[in-house]
Write a protein that holds these residues in place. Structure first.
Motif, PDB file in Angstrom:
ATOM      1  N   VAL A   2       0.456  -1.071   0.250  1.00  0.00           N
ATOM      2  CA  VAL A   2      -0.008  -0.320  -0.178  1.00  0.00           C
ATOM      3  C   VAL A   2       0.993   1.626  -0.171  1.00  0.00           C
ATOM      4  CG1 VAL A   2      -1.711   0.843   1.822  1.00  0.00           C
ATOM      5  CG2 VAL A   2      -1.669  -1.117   1.274  1.00  0.00           C
ATOM      6  N   LYS A   3       0.479   2.215  -0.862  1.00  0.00           N
ATOM      7  CA  LYS A   3       1.310   3.425  -0.793  1.00  0.00           C
ATOM      8  C   LYS A   3       0.262   4.549  -0.567  1.00  0.00           C
ATOM      9  CE  LYS A   3       5.473   5.375  -3.131  1.00  0.00           C
ATOM     10  NZ  LYS A   3       5.686   6.002  -4.542  1.00  0.00           N
ATOM     11  N   VAL A   4       0.252   5.309   0.525  1.00  0.00           N
ATOM     12  CA  VAL A   4       0.154   6.341   0.948  1.00  0.00           C
ATOM     13  C   VAL A   4       0.549   7.873   1.280  1.00  0.00           C
ATOM     14  CG1 VAL A   4      -1.673   7.595   2.550  1.00  0.00           C
ATOM     15  CG2 VAL A   4      -1.596   5.382   2.374  1.00  0.00           C
ATOM     16  N   THR A   5       0.951   8.623  -0.060  1.00  0.00           N
ATOM     17  CA  THR A   5       1.257   9.714  -0.355  1.00  0.00           C
ATOM     18  C   THR A   5       0.569  10.762   0.472  1.00  0.00           C
ATOM     19  OG1 THR A   5       0.728   9.688  -2.469  1.00  0.00           O
ATOM     20  CG2 THR A   5       2.487   8.649  -2.461  1.00  0.00           C
ATOM     21  N   GLN A   6       1.622  11.749   0.320  1.00  0.00           N
ATOM     22  CA  GLN A   6       1.244  13.264   0.914  1.00  0.00           C
ATOM     23  C   GLN A   6       1.712  14.653   0.285  1.00  0.00           C
ATOM     24  OE1 GLN A   6       0.680  11.871   5.958  1.00  0.00           O
ATOM     25  NE2 GLN A   6       0.118  14.184   5.620  1.00  0.00           N
ATOM     26  N   SER A   7       1.043  15.115  -0.764  1.00  0.00           N
ATOM     27  CA  SER A   7       1.197  16.584  -0.927  1.00  0.00           C
ATOM     28  C   SER A   7       2.701  17.370  -0.515  1.00  0.00           C
ATOM     29  CB  SER A   7       0.317  17.519  -1.958  1.00  0.00           C
ATOM     30  OG  SER A   7      -0.221  18.168  -0.810  1.00  0.00           O
ATOM     31  N   HIS A  29      -8.601   1.358  -1.794  1.00  0.00           N
ATOM     32  CA  HIS A  29      -9.252   1.726  -0.414  1.00  0.00           C
ATOM     33  C   HIS A  29     -10.293   2.183   0.115  1.00  0.00           C
ATOM     34  CE1 HIS A  29      -5.790   0.295   2.404  1.00  0.00           C
ATOM     35  NE2 HIS A  29      -5.655  -0.451   1.402  1.00  0.00           N
ATOM     36  N   GLU A  30     -11.492   1.627   0.591  1.00  0.00           N
ATOM     37  CA  GLU A  30     -12.922   2.643   1.227  1.00  0.00           C
ATOM     38  C   GLU A  30     -12.239   4.297   1.724  1.00  0.00           C
ATOM     39  OE1 GLU A  30     -14.883   0.334  -1.178  1.00  0.00           O
ATOM     40  OE2 GLU A  30     -15.713   1.499  -0.221  1.00  0.00           O
ATOM     41  N   ASN A  31     -11.760   3.862   2.974  1.00  0.00           N
ATOM     42  CA  ASN A  31     -11.480   4.499   4.001  1.00  0.00           C
ATOM     43  C   ASN A  31     -10.074   5.500   3.956  1.00  0.00           C
ATOM     44  OD1 ASN A  31     -13.721   2.790   5.531  1.00  0.00           O
ATOM     45  ND2 ASN A  31     -12.228   1.898   6.193  1.00  0.00           N
ATOM     46  N   MET A  32     -10.175   6.613   4.521  1.00  0.00           N
ATOM     47  CA  MET A  32     -10.051   7.678   4.523  1.00  0.00           C
ATOM     48  C   MET A  32      -9.487   8.742   5.755  1.00  0.00           C
ATOM     49  SD  MET A  32      -7.911   8.326   0.949  1.00  0.00           S
ATOM     50  CE  MET A  32      -6.531   8.838   0.924  1.00  0.00           C
ATOM     51  N   PHE A  33      -8.607   8.460   5.903  1.00  0.00           N
ATOM     52  CA  PHE A  33      -8.558   9.571   7.364  1.00  0.00           C
ATOM     53  C   PHE A  33      -7.970  10.842   7.448  1.00  0.00           C
ATOM     54  CE2 PHE A  33     -10.359   5.960   9.929  1.00  0.00           C
ATOM     55  CZ  PHE A  33     -10.405   4.522   9.132  1.00  0.00           C
ATOM     56  N   CYS A  91      -2.092  11.533   6.728  1.00  0.00           N
ATOM     57  CA  CYS A  91      -2.870  10.330   6.319  1.00  0.00           C
ATOM     58  C   CYS A  91      -3.280   8.763   6.509  1.00  0.00           C
ATOM     59  CB  CYS A  91      -3.312  11.650   4.718  1.00  0.00           C
ATOM     60  SG  CYS A  91      -4.340  10.904   4.018  1.00  0.00           S
ATOM     61  N   ALA A  92      -3.928   8.480   6.546  1.00  0.00           N
ATOM     62  CA  ALA A  92      -4.182   7.102   6.403  1.00  0.00           C
ATOM     63  C   ALA A  92      -5.190   6.421   5.500  1.00  0.00           C
ATOM     64  CB  ALA A  92      -4.352   7.012   7.639  1.00  0.00           C
ATOM     65  N   SER A  93      -5.006   5.089   5.290  1.00  0.00           N
ATOM     66  CA  SER A  93      -6.243   4.643   4.907  1.00  0.00           C
ATOM     67  C   SER A  93      -6.724   3.532   4.816  1.00  0.00           C
ATOM     68  CB  SER A  93      -6.660   4.202   3.323  1.00  0.00           C
ATOM     69  OG  SER A  93      -5.071   3.848   2.674  1.00  0.00           O
ATOM     70  N   SER A  94      -7.509   2.504   4.953  1.00  0.00           N
ATOM     71  CA  SER A  94      -8.069   1.047   5.650  1.00  0.00           C
ATOM     72  C   SER A  94      -8.567   0.620   4.479  1.00  0.00           C
ATOM     73  CB  SER A  94      -8.077   1.256   6.644  1.00  0.00           C
ATOM     74  OG  SER A  94      -9.386   1.547   6.855  1.00  0.00           O
ATOM     75  N   LEU A  95      -8.713  -0.937   4.818  1.00  0.00           N
ATOM     76  CA  LEU A  95      -9.292  -1.635   3.466  1.00  0.00           C
ATOM     77  C   LEU A  95     -11.041  -1.080   2.960  1.00  0.00           C
ATOM     78  CD1 LEU A  95      -9.549  -3.311   0.387  1.00  0.00           C
ATOM     79  CD2 LEU A  95      -9.103  -5.152   2.390  1.00  0.00           C
ATOM     80  N   GLY A 107       0.285   7.987   5.544  1.00  0.00           N
ATOM     81  CA  GLY A 107       0.994   8.775   4.798  1.00  0.00           C
ATOM     82  C   GLY A 107       2.537   9.246   5.362  1.00  0.00           C
ATOM     83  N   PRO A 108       3.385   9.949   5.310  1.00  0.00           N
ATOM     84  CA  PRO A 108       5.119  10.128   5.651  1.00  0.00           C
ATOM     85  C   PRO A 108       4.646  11.328   6.086  1.00  0.00           C
ATOM     86  CG  PRO A 108       4.858  10.726   3.380  1.00  0.00           C
ATOM     87  CD  PRO A 108       3.562   9.961   3.059  1.00  0.00           C
ATOM     88  N   GLY A 109       3.187  12.033   6.141  1.00  0.00           N
ATOM     89  CA  GLY A 109       2.930  13.222   7.036  1.00  0.00           C
ATOM     90  C   GLY A 109       3.607  15.130   6.380  1.00  0.00           C
ATOM     91  N   THR A 110       2.716  15.141   6.949  1.00  0.00           N
ATOM     92  CA  THR A 110       2.888  16.856   6.420  1.00  0.00           C
ATOM     93  C   THR A 110       2.916  17.699   8.011  1.00  0.00           C
ATOM     94  OG1 THR A 110       2.016  16.556   4.553  1.00  0.00           O
ATOM     95  CG2 THR A 110       2.286  18.984   5.497  1.00  0.00           C
TER      96      THR A 110
END
Lengths: 115, 111
Positions: A2-7, A29-33, A91-95, A107-110
């Protein structure tokens, strides 16, 4: 994987500016946070989304809004940034909602500084 | 509202000593997850416990889920410098499948 990226990794804004933080996940993923993380306070949930165009308030939504126009993208908006919004935003995501396994991928965070 | 209390907030240990962090929920959990965040990094998933009384091990890390599914612990045996970071628990509520985070325990290894 899974890859979650932040701008952005780091952002400096002035009080009163409108700030957009973008998050993209590539695993359908359906969920994002969106969370903010401050020393001694752990992770605090701002908003989450279980589906496109759907949003739910978390524990600390005041001063923030979100947008989820596409499944893979979840944006956090600070309508008028204030100094107390200086923080690390994660930011995070789950299935899938309703599953017992709700492992979140981050994600790595901002790191946002509001002057 | 529902809370997951995590203690202690900080723990200083000498390298080689053991470390334990505890999480307690006011309500029953469907599962509990543990995450590690290295300094400057983001949380990374370690493990999930689902069953009442479950114990899982990952090398020097031992995770337990209480019989009532309201508490959990993470124990690290013989800490190493690579263990440094903040450990978070996150409990999935039985009632609404919302994930509630503990405040984290920061593990500091004394030189």
């Amino acid at each position: 994987d899974v890859k979650v990226t932040q701008s952005s990794r780091y952002l400096v804004k002035r009080t009163g500016e409108k700030v957009f933080l973008e998050c993209v996940q590539d695993m359908d993923h359906e969920n994002m946070f969106w969370y903010r993380q401050d020393p001694g306070l752990g992770l605090r949930l701002i908003y989450f989304s279980y589906d496109v165009k759907m949003k739910e308030k978390g524990d600390i939504p005041e001063g923030y809004s979100v947008s989820r126009e596409k499944k893979e993208r979840f944006s956090l908006i600070l309508e008028s940034a204030s100094t107390n919004q200086t923080s690390m935003y994660l930011c995070a995501s789950s299935l899938d909602p309703g599953l017992v396994d709700e492992t979140q991928y981050f994600g790595p965070g901002t790191r946002l500084l509001v002057l | 509202g529902q809370q997951v209390m995590q203690i202690p907030q900080y723990q200083h240990v000498q390298e080689g000593e053991d470390f334990t962090t505890y999480c307690n929920s006011s309500t029953t959990l469907s599962n509990i997850q543990w995450y590690k965040q290295r300094p400057g990094g983001h949380p990374v998933f370690l493990i999930q416990l689902v069953k009442s009384g479950e114990v899982k091990k990952q090398k020097r890390l031992t995770f337990q889920f209480g019989e009532a599914k309201k508490n959990s612990s993470l124990h690290i045996t013989a800490t190493q410098t690579t263990d440094v970071g903040t450990y978070f628990c996150a409990g999935l509520l039985d009632s609404n499948y919302q994930l509630i985070w503990g405040a984290g325990t920061k593990l500091i290894i004394k030189p």
